[in-house]
Design an enzyme around this catalytic site. Structure first.
Site, short mmCIF file in Angstrom:
data_model
loop_
_atom_site.label_atom_id
_atom_site.label_comp_id
_atom_site.label_asym_id
_atom_site.label_seq_id
_atom_site.Cartn_x
_atom_site.Cartn_y
_atom_site.Cartn_z
N TYR A 136 32.89 -4.81 18.83
CA TYR A 136 34.07 -3.93 18.52
C TYR A 136 33.45 -3.34 17.18
O TYR A 136 33.99 -2.38 16.77
CB TYR A 136 35.38 -4.47 18.09
CG TYR A 136 35.92 -5.02 19.46
CD1 TYR A 136 35.46 -4.78 20.55
CD2 TYR A 136 37.17 -5.69 19.60
CE1 TYR A 136 35.89 -5.26 21.82
CE2 TYR A 136 37.62 -6.35 20.57
CZ TYR A 136 37.04 -5.88 21.92
OH TYR A 136 37.77 -6.34 23.13
N LYS A 186 28.71 -17.91 25.31
CA LYS A 186 28.11 -17.71 26.57
C LYS A 186 26.64 -17.85 26.02
O LYS A 186 25.66 -17.16 26.17
CB LYS A 186 28.23 -16.22 27.04
CG LYS A 186 27.72 -15.85 28.42
CD LYS A 186 28.29 -16.64 29.40
CE LYS A 186 27.85 -16.26 30.88
NZ LYS A 186 28.31 -17.11 32.02
N ASP A 218 33.21 -17.62 31.20
CA ASP A 218 33.48 -17.67 32.61
C ASP A 218 34.34 -18.68 32.99
O ASP A 218 35.27 -18.62 33.63
CB ASP A 218 32.21 -17.15 33.34
CG ASP A 218 31.20 -18.00 33.10
OD1 ASP A 218 31.26 -18.72 32.26
OD2 ASP A 218 30.02 -17.74 34.07
N ASP A 242 39.90 -11.38 22.94
CA ASP A 242 40.80 -10.21 23.51
C ASP A 242 41.13 -10.50 24.84
O ASP A 242 42.33 -10.64 25.48
CB ASP A 242 39.78 -8.96 23.37
CG ASP A 242 40.70 -7.76 23.27
OD1 ASP A 242 42.26 -7.81 23.68
OD2 ASP A 242 40.34 -6.76 23.30
N ASP A 246 44.91 -12.37 26.41
CA ASP A 246 45.59 -11.43 27.52
C ASP A 246 45.80 -12.21 28.85
O ASP A 246 46.93 -12.10 29.53
CB ASP A 246 44.88 -10.24 27.96
CG ASP A 246 45.22 -9.01 26.82
OD1 ASP A 246 45.89 -9.54 25.73
OD2 ASP A 246 44.68 -8.07 26.82
#
Length: 347
Positions: A136, A186, A218, A242, A246
């Site tokens: 970001y 990751k 994942d 993020d 959610d």
């Protein structure tokens, strides 16, 4: 104590209005309020999503209560002028690096979750998301490849100081809860994640009372729907946080229920629901204000030193739900104001 009210776009003003009613109903808390434009509303009024006067107010306030940003009318603007740049700018200018996103299942809403009730009922976790780095804020742009193809790029990066800072925040959060921290990365394919994991392990030596584990993102996404009760505190980077937060919102029934706090190193914070501006229902009185009301409770607890008032709000929300208060997103038909009324009736 000064609270900056930044309603923003879409349903932002509606949910902020109900939250202000709840705060006022608590009695004298020594709070004063100032309101300013932000997001698409600020662009239309002032020519920029984060005007200088809004940023100045945010800097001198003791806490910021934020609604939502996002306006389809602004989608064609250059990226630096789009509404979403306001929240990114506030995070950067105020050094709000630690995002706390709690997800806890209200027993009364087990049927609203996409998960089986016995699985959803075990959810009680906190996601600690780093806010000032990752893709970001990394270098980004559009370019042409050697054979003339358009190519977009966004650079993901963290330095060890940034990782150490959020790791300390997460370990302290775990100490105040059940003493379990899962670091999500990751590291099997990303060098950024390998550094993340290495630094988190180094910081863990300062917190021998916290049990540290690691999980690839994942697998974490899968485990959030398979066995969410295993998690106490999750710490992760900006992008992964993020997405996972959610996902957690739907595990507990609705994104309209989840609050968040974005904190600096000294405890000053910006408090906002994790939902967006929802322009499709803006102005229709359909928005669920509970996430914003619960964000105000976090504000009272983390930045303003009023934990008893925070407890009262959280208890009132739980009791209102137990009494059957339901907006459209959780299987009911109550309006935004009626949901606010239900909380006020308990208070």
């Amino acid at each position: 104590m000064l609270v900056a009210l930044l309603p923003g776009d879409g349903i932002g003003p509606e949910v902020i209005d109900q939250t202000r009613r709840v705060l006022d109903a608590l009695g004298p808390l020594g709070l004063t309020y100032e309101e300013a434009f932000v997001g698409g509303a600020a662009y239309k009024a002032k020519g920029h999503p984060l005007p200088s006067e809004t940023l100045e107010l945010a800097k001198r306030a003791d806490a910021i209560l934020f609604g939502a940003v996002g306006d389809p009318d602004c989608d064609s603007l250059e990226r630096s002028l789009r509404p979403e740049q306001a929240i990114l700018g506030l995070r950067k200018e105020l050094a709000l690096f630690s995002n706390l996103r709690p997800a806890k299942m209200f027993p009364q809403l087990a049927d609203a979750s996409a998960l089986r009730p016995e699985v959803a009922g075990a959810i009680d976790l906190m996601i600690v998301r780093e806010l000032n780095g990752d893709v970001y804020f990394g270098e980004k742009g559009m370019r042409k490849t050697a054979d003339g193809l358009r190519e977009g790029y966004d650079i993901m990066s963290y330095n060890e100081a940034e990782v150490s800072r959020i790791a300390h925040s997460a370990f302290r959060t775990a100490q105040a809860r059940r003493g379990k921290l899962c670091s999500v990365d990751k590291a099997n394919v990303l060098e950024t994640s390998q550094l993340w994991r290495d630094v988190v392990i180094e910081v863990s030596k300062d917190y021998p009372d916290v049990a540290l584990s690691h999980m690839y993102v994942d697998n974490a996404a899968m485990q959030l729907v398979r066995n969410p009760g295993q998690f106490d505190v999750i710490v992760t980077g900006n992008l992964f946080g993020d997405i996972l937060s959610d996902q957690a919102s739907m595990c507990v029934g609705s994104i309209g229920l989840l609050a968040s706090a974005s904190l600096d190193a000294n405890g000053k914070g910006l408090y906002e629901p994790i939902h967006g501006s929802a322009p499709d229902i803006a102005g229709q009185g359909k928005a669920n204000p509970l996430a914003t009301i619960l964000s105000a409770a976090m504000m009272l607890r983390y930045s303003l030193g009023l934990p008893d008032a925070a407890d009262r709000i959280e208890a009132a929300v739980a009791k209102a739900l137990a009494n059957g208060a339901r907006s459209g997103d959780i299987g009911g038909s109550m309006s935004t104001r009626e949901m606010g009324d239900a909380v006020l009736a308990v208070l």
